[in-house]
Design a protein around this motif. Structure first.
Motif, PDB file in Angstrom:
ATOM      1  N   VAL A 133       0.898  -1.157   0.136  1.00 39.07           N
ATOM      2  CA  VAL A 133      -0.032   0.244  -0.140  1.00 39.07           C
ATOM      3  C   VAL A 133       0.806   1.394   0.099  1.00 39.07           C
ATOM      4  O   VAL A 133       0.649   2.186  -0.675  1.00 39.07           O
ATOM      5  N   GLU A 134       1.917   1.290   0.807  1.00 37.23           N
ATOM      6  CA  GLU A 134       2.618   2.426   0.727  1.00 37.23           C
ATOM      7  C   GLU A 134       3.352   2.694  -0.589  1.00 37.23           C
ATOM      8  O   GLU A 134       3.581   3.823  -0.996  1.00 37.23           O
ATOM      9  N   ASN A 135       3.878   1.619  -1.060  1.00 34.80           N
ATOM     10  CA  ASN A 135       4.578   1.722  -2.400  1.00 34.80           C
ATOM     11  C   ASN A 135       3.476   2.443  -3.661  1.00 34.80           C
ATOM     12  O   ASN A 135       4.082   3.364  -4.226  1.00 34.80           O
ATOM     13  N   PHE A 136       2.519   1.563  -3.605  1.00 35.22           N
ATOM     14  CA  PHE A 136       1.533   2.274  -4.484  1.00 35.22           C
ATOM     15  C   PHE A 136       1.075   3.705  -4.237  1.00 35.22           C
ATOM     16  O   PHE A 136       0.983   4.394  -5.185  1.00 35.22           O
ATOM     17  N   THR A 137       0.779   3.953  -2.984  1.00 36.21           N
ATOM     18  CA  THR A 137       0.410   5.536  -2.692  1.00 36.21           C
ATOM     19  C   THR A 137       1.619   6.302  -3.026  1.00 36.21           C
ATOM     20  O   THR A 137       1.117   7.438  -3.646  1.00 36.21           O
ATOM     21  N   LEU A 138       2.574   6.126  -2.778  1.00 35.34           N
ATOM     22  CA  LEU A 138       3.751   6.928  -3.206  1.00 35.34           C
ATOM     23  C   LEU A 138       3.949   7.040  -4.741  1.00 35.34           C
ATOM     24  O   LEU A 138       4.067   8.221  -5.080  1.00 35.34           O
ATOM     25  N   LEU A 139       3.872   5.942  -5.293  1.00 37.22           N
ATOM     26  CA  LEU A 139       3.783   5.963  -6.843  1.00 37.22           C
ATOM     27  C   LEU A 139       2.710   6.682  -7.491  1.00 37.22           C
ATOM     28  O   LEU A 139       2.817   7.543  -8.409  1.00 37.22           O
ATOM     29  N   THR A 140       1.540   6.550  -7.058  1.00 35.97           N
ATOM     30  CA  THR A 140       0.489   7.509  -7.714  1.00 35.97           C
ATOM     31  C   THR A 140       0.228   8.545  -7.139  1.00 35.97           C
ATOM     32  O   THR A 140      -0.168   9.393  -8.102  1.00 35.97           O
ATOM     33  N   ARG A 141       0.831   8.963  -6.179  1.00 35.06           N
ATOM     34  CA  ARG A 141       0.983  10.260  -5.755  1.00 35.06           C
ATOM     35  C   ARG A 141       1.843  11.125  -6.747  1.00 35.06           C
ATOM     36  O   ARG A 141       1.582  12.062  -7.275  1.00 35.06           O
ATOM     37  N   GLY A 142       2.944  10.352  -6.958  1.00 36.34           N
ATOM     38  CA  GLY A 142       3.851  10.869  -7.905  1.00 36.34           C
ATOM     39  C   GLY A 142       3.330  11.093  -9.248  1.00 36.34           C
ATOM     40  O   GLY A 142       3.463  12.002  -9.993  1.00 36.34           O
ATOM     41  N   LEU A 143       2.437  10.235  -9.560  1.00 36.95           N
ATOM     42  CA  LEU A 143       1.738  10.461 -11.133  1.00 36.95           C
ATOM     43  C   LEU A 143       0.799  11.455 -11.127  1.00 36.95           C
ATOM     44  O   LEU A 143       0.705  12.271 -12.059  1.00 36.95           O
ATOM     45  N   ALA A 263      -8.745   3.423  -5.070  1.00 37.93           N
ATOM     46  CA  ALA A 263      -8.882   5.229  -5.461  1.00 37.93           C
ATOM     47  C   ALA A 263      -7.834   5.570  -4.342  1.00 37.93           C
ATOM     48  O   ALA A 263      -7.842   5.572  -3.233  1.00 37.93           O
ATOM     49  N   MET A 264      -7.070   6.652  -4.951  1.00 39.64           N
ATOM     50  CA  MET A 264      -6.006   7.544  -4.146  1.00 39.64           C
ATOM     51  C   MET A 264      -6.389   8.882  -4.543  1.00 39.64           C
ATOM     52  O   MET A 264      -6.594   9.249  -5.628  1.00 39.64           O
ATOM     53  N   PHE A 265      -6.630   9.903  -3.226  1.00 41.05           N
ATOM     54  CA  PHE A 265      -7.103  11.094  -3.465  1.00 41.05           C
ATOM     55  C   PHE A 265      -5.913  11.918  -3.162  1.00 41.05           C
ATOM     56  O   PHE A 265      -5.471  11.753  -1.928  1.00 41.05           O
ATOM     57  N   ILE A 266      -5.630  13.148  -3.868  1.00 36.10           N
ATOM     58  CA  ILE A 266      -4.794  14.209  -3.552  1.00 36.10           C
ATOM     59  C   ILE A 266      -5.634  15.251  -3.000  1.00 36.10           C
ATOM     60  O   ILE A 266      -6.496  15.695  -3.744  1.00 36.10           O
ATOM     61  N   ALA A 267      -5.285  15.740  -1.729  1.00 42.43           N
ATOM     62  CA  ALA A 267      -5.995  16.852  -1.149  1.00 42.43           C
ATOM     63  C   ALA A 267      -5.287  18.023  -0.554  1.00 42.43           C
ATOM     64  O   ALA A 267      -4.257  17.818  -0.496  1.00 42.43           O
TER      65      ALA A 267
END
Length: 323
Positions: A133-143, A263-267
């Motif tokens: 989860v942490e790896n996916f979260t960091l990569l998708t935030r970078g995207l 789903a990953m959300f940037i806020a």
């Protein structure tokens, strides 16, 4: 925990609390739409060649499904109906208003970027869950941040416009589980809404269910393997003074197959004051939205029906009395 839908092996009937009047569950058109695809290998809606490996995406879905298969006792401490709790397991959400319930279980994570201290509250089962989860979260935030920079370039904003407070709030990641439903025609996985954050990166999975509003109809979205769906949030609509619209969408259920999405959300930060950027304002194009701090926007999001773009534009002009 007795409310968790996925814990029951099969459902033979739909409880009344999940049934909506027919006018609230209009069927989608027979058309199936393929969203516009952005190929990031050339620029480096749906995004492919985004630099996140297929294995990473497979691992994210697999570990989510593995979590929901755990014995109930391993998930008990995570279950909470407190909407203010950052990391929690919940079910049949009331969507923070009303009494309706939706055919969805969700495991929600909060990530305090860039510190990452919030991971201490994450579940430790399955064994590899935290790492994946942490790896996916960091990569998708970078995207997401790369997409925001590309949007800035295309719209004439400084490339770093969305850096800092506008994107510096907690990153939220939802693993959604939609179990097979005995009567999909009368219920919803998620109601029609626009995301209240800045941007969402959705890994929709291969089982259809996502639908978008288009010209008065609901259109089924065709999944594309290893592509992300990008949802512009309402804060992005406000910043661009309506140039970029936050698209209304909903989730339908399936009678035969379970569906898992991520789903990953940037806020923004809670104190971030968000209003139309000067670059989008002129005498001929006055502000369509009132500036609000993000915490105030969230508090009144449901109270004054900000969940669609039309209501967002209408209500943010005259909302001061609600604060």
């Amino acid at each position: 925990m007795e409310n968790m839908i996925h814990s029951t092996p099969s459902h033979t009937f739909l409880p009344d609390c999940f049934v909506f009047p027919p006018d609230q569950v209009p069927p989608a058109t027979s058309a199936v739409v393929s969203l516009p695809i952005i190929d990031m290998s050339r620029s480096r809606d749906e995004v492919i060649n985004h630099g996140i490996s297929e294995q990473t995406m497979q691992d994210m879905v697999a570990v989510g499904e593995e979590f929901f298969r755990l014995p109930a006792g391993d998930k008990l401490d995570l279950y909470s109906e407190d909407i203010n709790k950052a990391t929690r397991l919940f079910s049949g959400t009331t969507y923070e208003t009303g009494g309706e319930r939706y055919w969805r279980d969700c495991l929600r994570f909060a990530y305090d970027f860039p510190v990452g201290n919030s991971t201490k509250d994450w579940p430790d089962k399955p064994q590899r869950l935290r790492e994946v989860v942490e790896n996916f979260t960091l990569l998708t935030r970078g995207l997401a941040m790369e997409l925001l920079r590309l949007l800035c370039e295309g719209m004439g904003l400084p490339l770093d416009y969305f850096e800092g407070e506008l994107s510096g709030g907690y990153v939220t990641l939802d693993i959604n589980q939609y179990p097979p439903c005995p009567n999909p025609s009368v219920t919803l996985g998620l109601p029609p809404h626009c995301d209240k954050d800045l941007m969402a990166i959705l890994l929709p999975g291969q089982v259809p269910g996502l639908e978008v509003a288009y010209k008065g109809d609901w259109i089924k979205v065709e999944p594309v393997p290893y592509a992300f769906v990008i949802n512009f949030g309402q804060q992005l609509e406000v910043v661009t003074n309506g140039m970029l619209k936050s698209i209304e969408h909903r989730v339908m259920t399936n009678s035969a197959l379970a569906r898992t999405s991520v789903a990953m959300f940037i806020a923004p930060t809670e104190d971030c004051l968000i209003g139309p950027a000067e670059e989008f304002l002129s005498k001929e194009n006055p502000p369509c939205y009132r500036a609000l701090r993000f915490r105030d926007f969230k508090r009144i999001y449901n109270v004054v029906k900000l969940g669609s773009s039309v209501n967002l534009r209408t209500n943010l002009r005259n909302i001061q009395k609600e604060i």
